[in-house]
Motif scaffolding. Sequence first.
Motif, mmCIF file in Angstrom:
data_model
loop_
_atom_site.group_PDB
_atom_site.id
_atom_site.type_symbol
_atom_site.label_atom_id
_atom_site.label_comp_id
_atom_site.label_asym_id
_atom_site.label_seq_id
_atom_site.Cartn_x
_atom_site.Cartn_y
_atom_site.Cartn_z
ATOM 1 N N MET A 55 0.826 -1.210 0.000
ATOM 2 C CA MET A 55 0.000 0.000 0.000
ATOM 3 C C MET A 55 0.859 1.258 0.000
ATOM 4 S SD MET A 55 -3.134 -1.046 2.548
ATOM 5 C CE MET A 55 -2.076 -1.696 3.836
ATOM 6 N N ALA A 56 1.969 1.232 0.751
ATOM 7 C CA ALA A 56 2.858 2.397 0.786
ATOM 8 C C ALA A 56 3.515 2.620 -0.571
ATOM 9 C CB ALA A 56 3.917 2.212 1.869
ATOM 10 N N ALA A 57 3.911 1.533 -1.245
ATOM 11 C CA ALA A 57 4.505 1.668 -2.586
ATOM 12 C C ALA A 57 3.492 2.237 -3.572
ATOM 13 C CB ALA A 57 5.012 0.303 -3.057
ATOM 14 N N VAL A 276 4.188 -4.774 -8.497
ATOM 15 C CA VAL A 276 2.980 -4.535 -9.280
ATOM 16 C C VAL A 276 2.238 -3.308 -8.771
ATOM 17 C CG1 VAL A 276 0.706 -5.474 -9.849
ATOM 18 C CG2 VAL A 276 2.726 -6.931 -9.996
ATOM 19 N N ALA A 277 2.140 -3.156 -7.453
ATOM 20 C CA ALA A 277 1.431 -2.007 -6.886
ATOM 21 C C ALA A 277 2.099 -0.703 -7.287
ATOM 22 C CB ALA A 277 1.377 -2.134 -5.361
ATOM 23 N N ALA A 278 3.433 -0.672 -7.275
ATOM 24 C CA ALA A 278 4.141 0.551 -7.659
ATOM 25 C C ALA A 278 3.906 0.891 -9.132
ATOM 26 C CB ALA A 278 5.636 0.393 -7.386
ATOM 27 N N LEU A 279 3.911 -0.113 -10.001
ATOM 28 C CA LEU A 279 3.718 0.134 -11.430
ATOM 29 C C LEU A 279 2.280 0.530 -11.754
ATOM 30 C CD1 LEU A 279 5.861 -2.752 -12.958
ATOM 31 C CD2 LEU A 279 6.410 -0.313 -12.877
ATOM 32 N N ILE A 280 1.309 -0.082 -11.067
ATOM 33 C CA ILE A 280 -0.095 0.276 -11.314
ATOM 34 C C ILE A 280 -0.364 1.719 -10.884
ATOM 35 C CG2 ILE A 280 -2.447 -0.134 -10.482
ATOM 36 C CD1 ILE A 280 -1.989 -3.058 -10.709
ATOM 37 N N GLY A 281 0.239 2.137 -9.782
ATOM 38 C CA GLY A 281 0.065 3.512 -9.345
ATOM 39 C C GLY A 281 0.527 4.521 -10.371
ATOM 40 N N LEU A 305 -8.259 -1.218 -9.620
ATOM 41 C CA LEU A 305 -7.401 -2.281 -10.153
ATOM 42 C C LEU A 305 -6.738 -3.075 -9.028
ATOM 43 C CD1 LEU A 305 -5.657 -0.497 -13.175
ATOM 44 C CD2 LEU A 305 -7.640 -2.031 -13.200
ATOM 45 N N LEU A 306 -6.335 -2.385 -7.975
ATOM 46 C CA LEU A 306 -5.761 -3.095 -6.830
ATOM 47 C C LEU A 306 -6.787 -4.024 -6.182
ATOM 48 C CD1 LEU A 306 -3.495 -0.566 -4.914
ATOM 49 C CD2 LEU A 306 -2.833 -2.392 -6.460
ATOM 50 N N VAL A 307 -8.022 -3.560 -6.100
ATOM 51 C CA VAL A 307 -9.077 -4.405 -5.531
ATOM 52 C C VAL A 307 -9.274 -5.654 -6.387
ATOM 53 C CG1 VAL A 307 -11.540 -4.519 -4.996
ATOM 54 C CG2 VAL A 307 -10.233 -2.461 -4.422
ATOM 55 N N VAL A 308 -9.236 -5.471 -7.697
ATOM 56 C CA VAL A 308 -9.372 -6.619 -8.598
ATOM 57 C C VAL A 308 -8.249 -7.624 -8.364
ATOM 58 C CG1 VAL A 308 -9.311 -7.341 -11.014
ATOM 59 C CG2 VAL A 308 -10.634 -5.331 -10.353
ATOM 60 N N ILE A 309 -7.029 -7.131 -8.188
ATOM 61 C CA ILE A 309 -5.892 -8.025 -7.942
ATOM 62 C C ILE A 309 -6.071 -8.782 -6.631
ATOM 63 C CG2 ILE A 309 -3.421 -8.052 -7.438
ATOM 64 C CD1 ILE A 309 -3.069 -5.802 -9.425
ATOM 65 N N LYS A 310 -6.563 -8.110 -5.592
ATOM 66 C CA LYS A 310 -6.787 -8.791 -4.313
ATOM 67 C C LYS A 310 -7.892 -9.841 -4.435
ATOM 68 C CE LYS A 310 -5.001 -8.225 -1.100
ATOM 69 N NZ LYS A 310 -3.756 -8.860 -0.600
ATOM 70 N N VAL A 311 -8.909 -9.565 -5.241
ATOM 71 C CA VAL A 311 -9.967 -10.554 -5.460
ATOM 72 C C VAL A 311 -9.394 -11.786 -6.160
ATOM 73 C CG1 VAL A 311 -12.104 -11.024 -6.712
ATOM 74 C CG2 VAL A 311 -11.836 -8.860 -5.479
ATOM 75 N N VAL A 312 -8.543 -11.556 -7.164
ATOM 76 C CA VAL A 312 -7.901 -12.675 -7.859
ATOM 77 C C VAL A 312 -7.020 -13.463 -6.892
ATOM 78 C CG1 VAL A 312 -6.250 -13.277 -9.674
ATOM 79 C CG2 VAL A 312 -7.976 -11.516 -10.088
ATOM 80 N N GLU A 313 -6.317 -12.754 -6.017
ATOM 81 C CA GLU A 313 -5.455 -13.424 -5.048
ATOM 82 C C GLU A 313 -6.265 -14.319 -4.109
ATOM 83 O OE1 GLU A 313 -1.957 -12.227 -1.831
ATOM 84 O OE2 GLU A 313 -3.486 -10.768 -2.385
ATOM 85 N N SER A 314 -7.395 -13.827 -3.625
ATOM 86 C CA SER A 314 -8.235 -14.632 -2.738
ATOM 87 C C SER A 314 -8.768 -15.867 -3.453
ATOM 88 C CB SER A 314 -9.395 -13.780 -2.213
ATOM 89 O OG SER A 314 -8.923 -12.671 -1.488
ATOM 90 N N ALA A 315 -9.207 -15.700 -4.688
ATOM 91 C CA ALA A 315 -9.744 -16.836 -5.453
ATOM 92 C C ALA A 315 -8.666 -17.882 -5.709
ATOM 93 C CB ALA A 315 -10.343 -16.345 -6.762
ATOM 94 N N MET A 316 -7.456 -17.437 -6.050
ATOM 95 C CA MET A 316 -6.385 -18.380 -6.330
ATOM 96 C C MET A 316 -5.919 -19.090 -5.058
ATOM 97 S SD MET A 316 -6.059 -18.253 -9.572
ATOM 98 C CE MET A 316 -7.836 -17.916 -9.601
ATOM 99 N N VAL A 336 -1.651 -11.064 -13.606
ATOM 100 C CA VAL A 336 -2.781 -10.189 -13.935
ATOM 101 C C VAL A 336 -2.378 -8.730 -13.780
ATOM 102 C CG1 VAL A 336 -5.105 -9.497 -13.241
ATOM 103 C CG2 VAL A 336 -4.520 -11.923 -13.362
ATOM 104 N N GLY A 337 -1.661 -8.406 -12.697
ATOM 105 C CA GLY A 337 -1.232 -7.028 -12.485
ATOM 106 C C GLY A 337 -0.281 -6.541 -13.549
ATOM 107 N N LEU A 338 0.685 -7.377 -13.938
ATOM 108 C CA LEU A 338 1.613 -6.978 -15.002
ATOM 109 C C LEU A 338 0.889 -6.831 -16.333
ATOM 110 C CD1 LEU A 338 4.734 -9.171 -14.152
ATOM 111 C CD2 LEU A 338 4.391 -6.731 -13.708
ATOM 112 N N GLY A 339 -0.109 -7.685 -16.583
ATOM 113 C CA GLY A 339 -0.914 -7.527 -17.797
ATOM 114 C C GLY A 339 -1.659 -6.207 -17.806
ATOM 115 N N MET A 340 -2.190 -5.812 -16.635
ATOM 116 C CA MET A 340 -2.860 -4.512 -16.535
ATOM 117 C C MET A 340 -1.896 -3.372 -16.817
ATOM 118 S SD MET A 340 -5.183 -5.007 -13.107
ATOM 119 C CE MET A 340 -6.573 -6.136 -13.038
#
Length: 362
Positions: A55-57, A276-281, A305-316, A336-340
């Motif tokens: 989150m800080a990144a 991924v978080a730093a690049l998405i920001g 987009l971060l929320v989507v990544i966390k949802v994917v993480e929970s599902a996986m 998924v994050g790098l694809g975004m």
Amino acid sequence: MVLFGFFALVLVSVYWVNRAVLLFDRLIADGHSADVFLEFTALTLPNVVGLVLPMAAFAASVYVTNRLSNESELTVVQATGYSPWRLARPYLAFGILVAVMMSLLSHILIPASKERLAIRETEISGSVSARLLREGAFLHPRKGVTFYIRDITPEGELRDILLTDRRQEGRDITYTADVAYILRDDEGTKLAMVSGLAQTMNLTEQTLSTTDFSDLTYDISSLIVPKTLQNRDLRHFTTAQMVTDIPAVVAETGVPLARVLDELHGRFQKPLLCLVAALIGYAALMVGGFSRFGVTKQIVFAIFLLVVIKVVESAMTDSVRKDASLWFLVYMPTLVGLGMVGALLWQAARPFRPRRRREATS
């Protein structure tokens, strides 16, 4: 990095204060000293830091990009020929630095701190002073037992004590004494009471018998049975131990292989999420281009987009814990994050223009 340190400090403080309040209430209520509280909070700190680093990144990347956009610096730099891909290099370097920090935490510091914390919890669970020696409070160290001390002198005398034992069916025993002492020998811990009264209530016959005594010894070892570590917790193993001998880890912890693989690969996945978080920001704010109204919409989009990544993480995670052969799905949030990020930077490098504008330009 300066802004990352600031946001990390703020987030760690918020998380740490919330946890420290609960920890303080539990430890101090059990009679432990402030030194024990400080030790426990220090041992929980690595895990808290690990939670807030992504989150800080993200916050640091968003803040820097937003500031460059508001001050038109991004527009000037892009006008000189720098593409969004080229401008992503410092964010990539920043994300790698944060990922290295996260790797140190997830592979070394967090497992070590959690193991030490479990050991200390086991040690203090059998502390007599923490379980019984508290002034002016009715304690219940075991079910059916009540213990009270009015005062504890500097010499170690327990003044005006009350001990009620209701563990035997159909029988209640209450001990009161003017003075008592805690004694330890090879057989355990004893409570030596002086000048007291023992009252035995037979609940079946509804009779009460009393006995005055000048001194009486009561075994309190059963009241301070410490917790014992059963199987070693999976989170206490280092990454090197998991990699070199997974079957031994499964045997010692008693957890399924799928759970071990999820924990092992999750430690490599967490640093990648920081990157991924730093690049998405950065990438999410580059899509809209310069606007005098700011990039609020892009910031909201980045959070989504971060929320989507966390949802994917929970599902996986649920899938991996059910089937060990699906361990590679642990890295799906990173992919998924790098694809975004790739799609956003591609769009930022080729901004959409209406058809009429393209024809006029040509």
